[in-house]
Design an enzyme around this catalytic site. Structure first.
Site, PDB file in Angstrom:
ATOM      1  N   ASP A 169       0.877  -1.234  -0.089  1.00  0.00           N
ATOM      2  CA  ASP A 169       0.038  -0.092   0.123  1.00  0.00           C
ATOM      3  C   ASP A 169       0.956   1.172  -0.045  1.00  0.00           C
ATOM      4  O   ASP A 169       0.325   2.374  -0.221  1.00  0.00           O
ATOM      5  CB  ASP A 169      -0.933   0.100   1.190  1.00  0.00           C
ATOM      6  CG  ASP A 169      -2.620  -0.381   0.747  1.00  0.00           C
ATOM      7  OD1 ASP A 169      -2.618  -0.697  -0.475  1.00  0.00           O
ATOM      8  OD2 ASP A 169      -3.154  -0.251   1.488  1.00  0.00           O
ATOM      9  N   ASP A 313      -9.846  -8.221  11.895  1.00  0.00           N
ATOM     10  CA  ASP A 313      -9.245  -9.705  11.964  1.00  0.00           C
ATOM     11  C   ASP A 313     -10.468 -10.420  12.995  1.00  0.00           C
ATOM     12  O   ASP A 313     -11.145 -11.332  12.409  1.00  0.00           O
ATOM     13  CB  ASP A 313      -8.062 -10.023  12.363  1.00  0.00           C
ATOM     14  CG  ASP A 313      -7.633  -9.091  13.665  1.00  0.00           C
ATOM     15  OD1 ASP A 313      -8.726  -8.358  14.315  1.00  0.00           O
ATOM     16  OD2 ASP A 313      -6.621  -9.104  13.986  1.00  0.00           O
TER      17      ASP A 313
END
Length: 703
Positions: A169, A313
């Site tokens: 990224d 997550d």
């Protein structure tokens, strides 16, 4: 079986209720407390795990009896009603109810750790599935990411059945060039929307493997990772996730600043060593963002990695569980990473975790979310409620001051009676948790961990419940250095405020005791409580005293077979390593080898499996030891080093065996020692600050 269970519960309910609610005099309550404590100390010596269940039951009874007594007999209500006393009393009772709920939920969550074993794979590797290995990165230096990529490339899996992707990224050219050199795919996107979750979701659209293995860019996998995890996926087609522990080969700020690395279990060991095994029993193992493999079908069914919270997550696994997918936990370290280097970075990371779990609690509360089983609701709820400990912890650290400084009667009872009820509650909870958690969390350390974070997570968790959209994802910095010893006064402000307040309360209490004030037993009880709080606040101050860490490459103490030679055409000598890092190696020096500082040296690590020699320069030699600095490495040399140091299947399995078992009294003395050290460091810092301020102002006064 259900009928028998109900009958058993019903038969026990009446005597347990009688034991919890029976009013007793001070003598008989003391007698009961002593009997409970003795029983618990006898049970802890019995190895069969069923006796641990008995300890849970006994601890639950003692804690429930204490809480019942607190709610029915100690609140400051009646003819002499005082609104201020009642307000403070309800605050303490609320904190105690929170601690009680967390204790009971914790017992249920870890009632029977599963200890799942890896499932076998098909004998024919051609039947093994395809796997995409994702390594997300944003602003981490290439030096941190390189070993993870090289280790991923060396996994024991058919080479045509897995591909490695670096999800960058940061969109950096040096990463692209490195990926092209080693033969992995460099994946970028045009924006950074939804941070890590968005990065992974974008990659899901560009890749096609049946399974997705995810590693944080500093989590270096061992070569056996896929073989240890994929069997569970193939054995049960409803398993959507196989998680392995997050293991760290570098010390976190607690371990570094207190010098407890590999002596005391670190902060995260309880979760990865015990709680996740307990979750697995309830089919509630969480996805932890790294060191895990996920089924693409399950991910696509829920729309990819969850993006609504900053703990994407756990939120992702929660959603998979609501759809009926199962999870599994293999409690064998299959990767290792870098811990946070500084306390400020550690606090920032935990703030994100706390805010994210509070967001999930607000957005998809597991207690009411459809599709979850009873055990899954308990496990997820306990994980989320845990991060609300900020206010209760601060209440426990300041409650005795209400009596010592303000004269408030927040517990309307005789001091000895409070001790008779509270002692078995506290001692049995401590003893039982020591029995359950001993290998993974030593007694009294939770208080230090929570005190360090309490003031910092208080507001973020509250705001997340009010407005889940507040806040943003922050990346935890890894791979940095601490170039000097210093006292982090910014982080430490809450700790020295708590320490100072308790010190004032202790002083006032001693003065009141010496001049013969009324209710000496209550006074002594609160003084003792304040002494304990001073120890805990002092421990937090000790953690804030940052220690120098100038090595950018962490040295790992490990014994590996090695060979050394002084020239490529000279004979080689067998030896073993003492420690290895990405920049250097320390080895035992064979008697037949004569080396001095500045000599060139070649080192072969794990010669039985490797034939790539590393070039090095001797930094010091003598007394049977040689320390060498590694020269700049080629890709094959770097890969050989990664495989020897990080990639071995047994690289991290033995680490837990070096830690001492928990002994509550020994742990209390150990925590006390750090508390004294923290208090001493605090006073030294205060004196130094006053001296420096006086030195700066002295010339002005003279003028």
């Amino acid at each position: 079986m259900r009928l028998l269970s109900l009958l058993l519960i019903a038969s026990l309910a009446i005597p347990v209720y009688a034991l919890v609610t029976a009013p007793l005099s001070l003598f008989w309550q003391t007698f009961t407390a002593i009997g409970m404590v003795i029983t618990a100390n006898l049970l802890i010596r019995l190895k069969d795990y069923r006796w641990a269940l008995a300890m849970m039951g006994l601890s639950t009874i003692a804690s429930t009896r204490y809480l019942y007594w607190r709610l029915t007999q100690t609140l400051p209500i009646g003819p002499e009603f005082n609104a201020w006393d009642l307000f403070l009393s309800l605050g303490l009772v609320g904190a105690e109810i929170y601690a009680y709920v967390i204790l009971i939920l914790g017992f249920v969550q870890t009632i029977w750790p599963l200890h799942r074993k890896p499932a076998p794979l098909p004998d024919d590797p051609s039947q093994w599935p395809t796997v995409d290995i994702y390594i997300p990165t944003y602003n981490e230096p290439l030096a941190v990411v390189r070993p993870t990529v090289l280790a991923a490339l060396a996994m024991d899996w058919p080479r045509d059945k897995f591909r490695v992707y670096v999800l960058d990224d940061g969109r950096r050219d040096e990463f692209r060039q490195f990926c092209e050199t080693v033969g992995v795919t460099h994946v970028t996107r045009t924006d950074n929307k939804h941070a890590k979750a968005g990065n992974i979701n974008a990659a899901l659209k560009k890749t096609g493997g049946e399974y997705i293995a995810i590693f944080d860019c500093d989590h270096i996998p061992v070569r056996s990772f896929l073989q240890m995890t994929m069997g569970s996926m193939l054995q049960d087609k409803t398993v959507s996730l196989v998680q392995t522990p997050h293991h760290f080969f570098s010390p976190d700020p607690f371990e570094k600043n207190l010098a407890t690395f590999r002596k005391v279990p670190n902060e995260g060991e309880l979760f990865y060593g015990l709680i996740q095994d307990g979750n697995d029993f309830w089919d509630a193992s969480f996805f932890c963002g790294s060191c895990a493999v996920l089924r693409r079908e399950a991910l696509e069914q829920i729309g990819g990695i969850a993006t609504e919270t900053v703990t994407e997550d756990a939120h992702t696994s929660l959603r998979m569980h609501t759809r009926g997918w199962k999870s599994a936990y293999i409690n064998i370290p299959q990767a290792a990473g870098l811990a946070t280097e500084s306390l400020s970075a550690h606090v920032g990371q935990r703030i994100r975790w706390a805010r994210g779990m509070a967001q999930i609690f607000r957005v998809n509360n597991p207690m009411v979310m459809p599709g979850l089983k009873f055990g899954q609701r308990i496990c997820y709820s306990n994980a989320m409620l845990h991060f609300f400990y900020g206010l209760p912890r601060l209440i426990f650290l300041t409650s005795p001051l209400a009596y010592l400084l303000l004269g408030a009667e927040i517990i309307k009872a005789q001091g000895w009676m409070v001790l008779a009820y509270a002692a078995p509650h506290v001692m049995l909870a401590t003893t039982t948790n020591s029995r359950l958690q001993g290998p993974f969390r030593h007694s009294f350390w939770a208080e230090i961990y929570e005190t360090v974070l309490a003031t910092f997570i208080l507001v973020p968790t509250l705001l997340a419940v009010i407005n889940p959209k507040l806040g943003k994802f922050n990346v935890t910095a890894k791979g940095g250095i601490v170039d000097r010893d210093y006292f982090d006064k910014d982080i430490a402000r809450p700790y020295y405020l708590l320490f100072s307040l308790n010190l004032i309360g202790f002083t006032v209490g001693i003065i009141r005791l010496l001049i013969g004030g009324p209710h000496a037993d209550t006074l002594m009880l609160n003084i003792g409580w304040t002494v304990y709080n001073l120890i805990i606040a002092g421990g937090a101050l000790a953690v804030a005293n940052e220690k120098r860490q100038v090595r950018s490459a962490v040295r790992v103490r490990t014994k590996l077979q090695a060979a050394i030679r002084s020239h490529a055409d000279s004979g080689a000598y067998m030896t073993e390593t003492l420690d290895v890092s990405y920049s250097g190696v320390a080895l035992r020096l064979p008697e037949a080898v004569d080396l001095k500082q500045g000599d060139s040296l070649q080192i072969l690590l794990m010669p039985e499996r490797n034939d790539v020699w590393l070039d090095a320069k001797v930094m010091r030699a003598g007394r049977g030891l040689v320390a060498a600095k590694l020269n700049e490495m080629s890709i094959p040399q770097e890969s050989a080093l990664v495989q020897a140091l990080f990639g071995r299947a047994d690289a991290w399995i033995q680490w837990r065996e070096h830690q001492k078992p928990d002994r509550p009294l020994r742990a209390l003395f150990e925590v006390g020692r750090y508390g004294i050290r923290g208090g001493r460091d605090f006073f030294a810092w205060v004196v130094k600050a006053i001296w420096q301020r006086g030195t700066r102002t002295a010339p002005t006064k003279a003028a």
